[in-house]
Design a protein around this motif. Structure first.
Motif, PDB file in Angstrom:
ATOM      1  N   ASP A  84     -21.008  37.509  -5.080  1.00  0.00           N
ATOM      2  CA  ASP A  84     -21.161  39.081  -5.819  1.00  0.00           C
ATOM      3  C   ASP A  84     -21.301  39.945  -4.470  1.00  0.00           C
ATOM      4  O   ASP A  84     -20.542  41.028  -4.372  1.00  0.00           O
ATOM      5  CB  ASP A  84     -22.271  39.230  -6.478  1.00  0.00           C
ATOM      6  N   TRP A  85     -22.160  39.613  -3.596  1.00  0.00           N
ATOM      7  CA  TRP A  85     -22.266  40.421  -2.325  1.00  0.00           C
ATOM      8  C   TRP A  85     -20.899  40.261  -1.578  1.00  0.00           C
ATOM      9  O   TRP A  85     -20.549  41.593  -1.078  1.00  0.00           O
ATOM     10  CB  TRP A  85     -23.461  40.038  -1.483  1.00  0.00           C
ATOM     11  N   ALA A  86     -20.524  39.141  -1.387  1.00  0.00           N
ATOM     12  CA  ALA A  86     -19.178  39.045  -0.429  1.00  0.00           C
ATOM     13  C   ALA A  86     -18.165  39.742  -0.945  1.00  0.00           C
ATOM     14  O   ALA A  86     -17.365  40.520  -0.104  1.00  0.00           O
ATOM     15  CB  ALA A  86     -19.039  37.525  -0.191  1.00  0.00           C
ATOM     16  N   SER A  87     -17.980  39.800  -2.290  1.00  0.00           N
ATOM     17  CA  SER A  87     -16.779  40.237  -3.205  1.00  0.00           C
ATOM     18  C   SER A  87     -16.696  41.922  -2.972  1.00  0.00           C
ATOM     19  O   SER A  87     -15.704  42.608  -2.992  1.00  0.00           O
ATOM     20  CB  SER A  87     -16.541  39.661  -4.524  1.00  0.00           C
ATOM     21  N   ARG A  88     -18.166  42.579  -2.897  1.00  0.00           N
ATOM     22  CA  ARG A  88     -18.170  43.955  -2.561  1.00  0.00           C
ATOM     23  C   ARG A  88     -17.636  44.309  -1.242  1.00  0.00           C
ATOM     24  O   ARG A  88     -17.302  45.586  -1.169  1.00  0.00           O
ATOM     25  CB  ARG A  88     -19.518  44.320  -3.088  1.00  0.00           C
ATOM     26  N   ILE A  89     -17.819  43.436  -0.375  1.00  0.00           N
ATOM     27  CA  ILE A  89     -17.273  43.896   1.159  1.00  0.00           C
ATOM     28  C   ILE A  89     -15.933  43.729   1.120  1.00  0.00           C
ATOM     29  O   ILE A  89     -15.167  44.573   1.827  1.00  0.00           O
ATOM     30  CB  ILE A  89     -18.253  42.799   2.010  1.00  0.00           C
ATOM     31  N   ASN A  90     -15.315  42.483   0.588  1.00  0.00           N
ATOM     32  CA  ASN A  90     -13.898  42.308   0.789  1.00  0.00           C
ATOM     33  C   ASN A  90     -13.618  41.562  -0.514  1.00  0.00           C
ATOM     34  O   ASN A  90     -14.079  40.457  -0.815  1.00  0.00           O
ATOM     35  CB  ASN A  90     -13.544  41.160   1.810  1.00  0.00           C
ATOM     36  N   VAL A  91     -12.873  41.867  -1.466  1.00  0.00           N
ATOM     37  CA  VAL A  91     -12.370  41.541  -2.700  1.00  0.00           C
ATOM     38  C   VAL A  91     -11.583  40.356  -2.414  1.00  0.00           C
ATOM     39  O   VAL A  91     -11.641  39.373  -3.449  1.00  0.00           O
ATOM     40  CB  VAL A  91     -11.755  42.600  -3.618  1.00  0.00           C
ATOM     41  N   LYS A  92     -10.913  40.100  -1.294  1.00  0.00           N
ATOM     42  CA  LYS A  92     -10.255  38.922  -1.117  1.00  0.00           C
ATOM     43  C   LYS A  92     -11.144  38.010  -0.357  1.00  0.00           C
ATOM     44  O   LYS A  92     -10.880  37.459   0.803  1.00  0.00           O
ATOM     45  CB  LYS A  92      -9.173  39.353  -0.210  1.00  0.00           C
ATOM     46  N   VAL A  93     -12.265  37.622  -0.992  1.00  0.00           N
ATOM     47  CA  VAL A  93     -13.375  36.806  -0.654  1.00  0.00           C
ATOM     48  C   VAL A  93     -12.888  35.373   0.017  1.00  0.00           C
ATOM     49  O   VAL A  93     -13.187  35.199   1.240  1.00  0.00           O
ATOM     50  CB  VAL A  93     -14.375  36.479  -1.631  1.00  0.00           C
ATOM     51  N   PHE A  94     -12.082  35.029  -0.560  1.00  0.00           N
ATOM     52  CA  PHE A  94     -11.533  33.536   0.032  1.00  0.00           C
ATOM     53  C   PHE A  94     -10.273  33.747   1.314  1.00  0.00           C
ATOM     54  O   PHE A  94      -9.709  32.879   1.680  1.00  0.00           O
ATOM     55  CB  PHE A  94     -11.102  32.443  -1.058  1.00  0.00           C
ATOM     56  N   GLN A  95     -10.002  34.849   1.365  1.00  0.00           N
ATOM     57  CA  GLN A  95      -8.779  35.130   2.361  1.00  0.00           C
ATOM     58  C   GLN A  95      -7.534  34.533   2.623  1.00  0.00           C
ATOM     59  O   GLN A  95      -7.223  34.098   3.591  1.00  0.00           O
ATOM     60  CB  GLN A  95      -9.703  35.334   3.820  1.00  0.00           C
ATOM     61  N   ASN A  96      -7.350  34.158   1.413  1.00  0.00           N
ATOM     62  CA  ASN A  96      -5.655  33.414   1.203  1.00  0.00           C
ATOM     63  C   ASN A  96      -6.084  32.000   1.815  1.00  0.00           C
ATOM     64  O   ASN A  96      -4.985  31.323   2.221  1.00  0.00           O
ATOM     65  CB  ASN A  96      -4.803  34.013   1.437  1.00  0.00           C
ATOM     66  N   LYS A  97      -7.158  31.427   1.974  1.00  0.00           N
ATOM     67  CA  LYS A  97      -7.373  30.004   2.642  1.00  0.00           C
ATOM     68  C   LYS A  97      -7.077  28.998   1.694  1.00  0.00           C
ATOM     69  O   LYS A  97      -7.514  29.043   0.454  1.00  0.00           O
ATOM     70  CB  LYS A  97      -8.897  29.814   3.053  1.00  0.00           C
ATOM     71  N   PRO A  98      -6.181  27.782   1.736  1.00  0.00           N
ATOM     72  CA  PRO A  98      -6.324  26.586   1.034  1.00  0.00           C
ATOM     73  C   PRO A  98      -7.602  26.112   0.628  1.00  0.00           C
ATOM     74  O   PRO A  98      -8.543  26.038   1.783  1.00  0.00           O
ATOM     75  CB  PRO A  98      -5.196  25.864   2.060  1.00  0.00           C
ATOM     76  N   MET A  99      -7.753  25.802  -0.575  1.00  0.00           N
ATOM     77  CA  MET A  99      -9.085  25.423  -0.933  1.00  0.00           C
ATOM     78  C   MET A  99      -8.892  23.999  -1.862  1.00  0.00           C
ATOM     79  O   MET A  99      -7.945  23.944  -2.407  1.00  0.00           O
ATOM     80  CB  MET A  99      -9.560  26.382  -1.836  1.00  0.00           C
ATOM     81  N   LEU A 100      -9.778  23.187  -1.497  1.00  0.00           N
ATOM     82  CA  LEU A 100      -9.974  21.932  -2.354  1.00  0.00           C
ATOM     83  C   LEU A 100     -11.381  22.297  -3.084  1.00  0.00           C
ATOM     84  O   LEU A 100     -12.182  22.382  -2.636  1.00  0.00           O
ATOM     85  CB  LEU A 100     -10.076  20.709  -1.526  1.00  0.00           C
ATOM     86  N   LEU A 101     -11.114  22.455  -4.497  1.00  0.00           N
ATOM     87  CA  LEU A 101     -12.103  22.869  -5.451  1.00  0.00           C
ATOM     88  C   LEU A 101     -12.654  21.794  -6.072  1.00  0.00           C
ATOM     89  O   LEU A 101     -11.856  20.737  -6.744  1.00  0.00           O
ATOM     90  CB  LEU A 101     -11.593  24.062  -6.106  1.00  0.00           C
ATOM     91  N   MET A 102     -13.974  21.457  -5.982  1.00  0.00           N
ATOM     92  CA  MET A 102     -14.580  20.310  -6.876  1.00  0.00           C
ATOM     93  C   MET A 102     -15.739  20.666  -7.630  1.00  0.00           C
ATOM     94  O   MET A 102     -16.104  21.601  -7.267  1.00  0.00           O
ATOM     95  CB  MET A 102     -14.772  19.350  -5.810  1.00  0.00           C
ATOM     96  N   SER A 103     -16.129  19.811  -8.546  1.00  0.00           N
ATOM     97  CA  SER A 103     -17.542  19.888  -9.162  1.00  0.00           C
ATOM     98  C   SER A 103     -17.758  18.336  -9.800  1.00  0.00           C
ATOM     99  O   SER A 103     -17.149  17.605  -9.639  1.00  0.00           O
ATOM    100  CB  SER A 103     -17.427  20.592 -10.492  1.00  0.00           C
ATOM    101  N   THR A 104     -19.084  18.414  -9.821  1.00  0.00           N
ATOM    102  CA  THR A 104     -19.665  17.213 -10.273  1.00  0.00           C
ATOM    103  C   THR A 104     -20.838  17.634 -11.090  1.00  0.00           C
ATOM    104  O   THR A 104     -21.557  18.519 -11.169  1.00  0.00           O
ATOM    105  CB  THR A 104     -20.090  16.125  -9.267  1.00  0.00           C
ATOM    106  N   SER A 105     -21.329  16.610 -12.021  1.00  0.00           N
ATOM    107  CA  SER A 105     -22.630  16.655 -12.873  1.00  0.00           C
ATOM    108  C   SER A 105     -23.071  15.464 -13.444  1.00  0.00           C
ATOM    109  O   SER A 105     -22.304  14.347 -13.280  1.00  0.00           O
ATOM    110  CB  SER A 105     -22.250  17.677 -13.818  1.00  0.00           C
TER     111      SER A 105
END
Length: 177
Positions: free
Chosen positions: A91-112
């Motif tokens: 939330d804080w980062a997105s208010r500074i730059n809405v493009k938080v992830f800056q078009n960087k390639p991402m490997l997105l994961m989760s576990t539980s």
């Protein structure tokens, strides 16, 4: 290649951090920056606080993204959503730059620990993150963490391990494009 890696959790025993560390073993020849969300603790975002200025930690989080080539992250799921700690940093980062992830390639994961492997937060993130300039190249969810992961060996389920290794190789190819 410069990798920014993190778990969307502040837990000292984060299973998502363990998953990230396991994946990073496949990138040993790369420059790795494994950050801890505990280093980005800020007041809970509010418009009133925003009027007083942005925390240094929010700027630092965005700087970490700016300085990397790719992002590898694993999101913790709390009550079917992001952890409060990650959401606050975001939330804080997105208010500074809405493009938080800056078009960087991402490997997105989760576990539980459960059978859905953080699937709720994953489904939200893979549709939501691109709206904030994430170039999600691939996703991976590891269900039943304590049954399928050993802290010394990593993923012990052969099918899940093969799936992840294939996704890592695909990510490496996609990230260079």
């Amino acid at each position: 290649m410069k990798i920014l890696a993190f778990a969307g959790s502040t837990s000292s025993t984060s299973i998502n951090r363990e998953l990230v560390k396991f994946v990073l073993k496949d990138f040993q020849d790369e420059e790795i920056n494994l950050i801890d969300l505990n280093d980005f603790t800020m007041p809970t975002f509010s418009v009133d606080l925003e009027k007083k200025g942005f925390p240094d930690e929010a700027h630092n989080f965005l700087k970490q993204i700016e300085e990397c080539d790719v992002i590898i992250c694993s999101l913790a799921e709390h009550n079917r959503s992001y952890s409060a700690a990650f959401k606050n940093v975001f939330d804080w980062a997105s208010r500074i730059n809405v493009k938080v992830f800056q078009n960087k390639p991402m490997l997105l994961m989760s576990t539980s620990p459960g059978g859905y492997g953080g699937g709720n937060v994953m489904n939200t993130a893979k549709t939501f993150f691109p709206q904030f300039a994430a170039d999600v190249k691939d996703t991976f969810s590891l269900s039943k963490f304590y049954e399928n992961f050993d802290l010394e060996s990593g993923i012990i389920n052969p099918e899940m391990l093969k799936e992840l290794k294939d996704k890592i190789e695909n990510f490496k190819i996609q990230a260079k494009k």
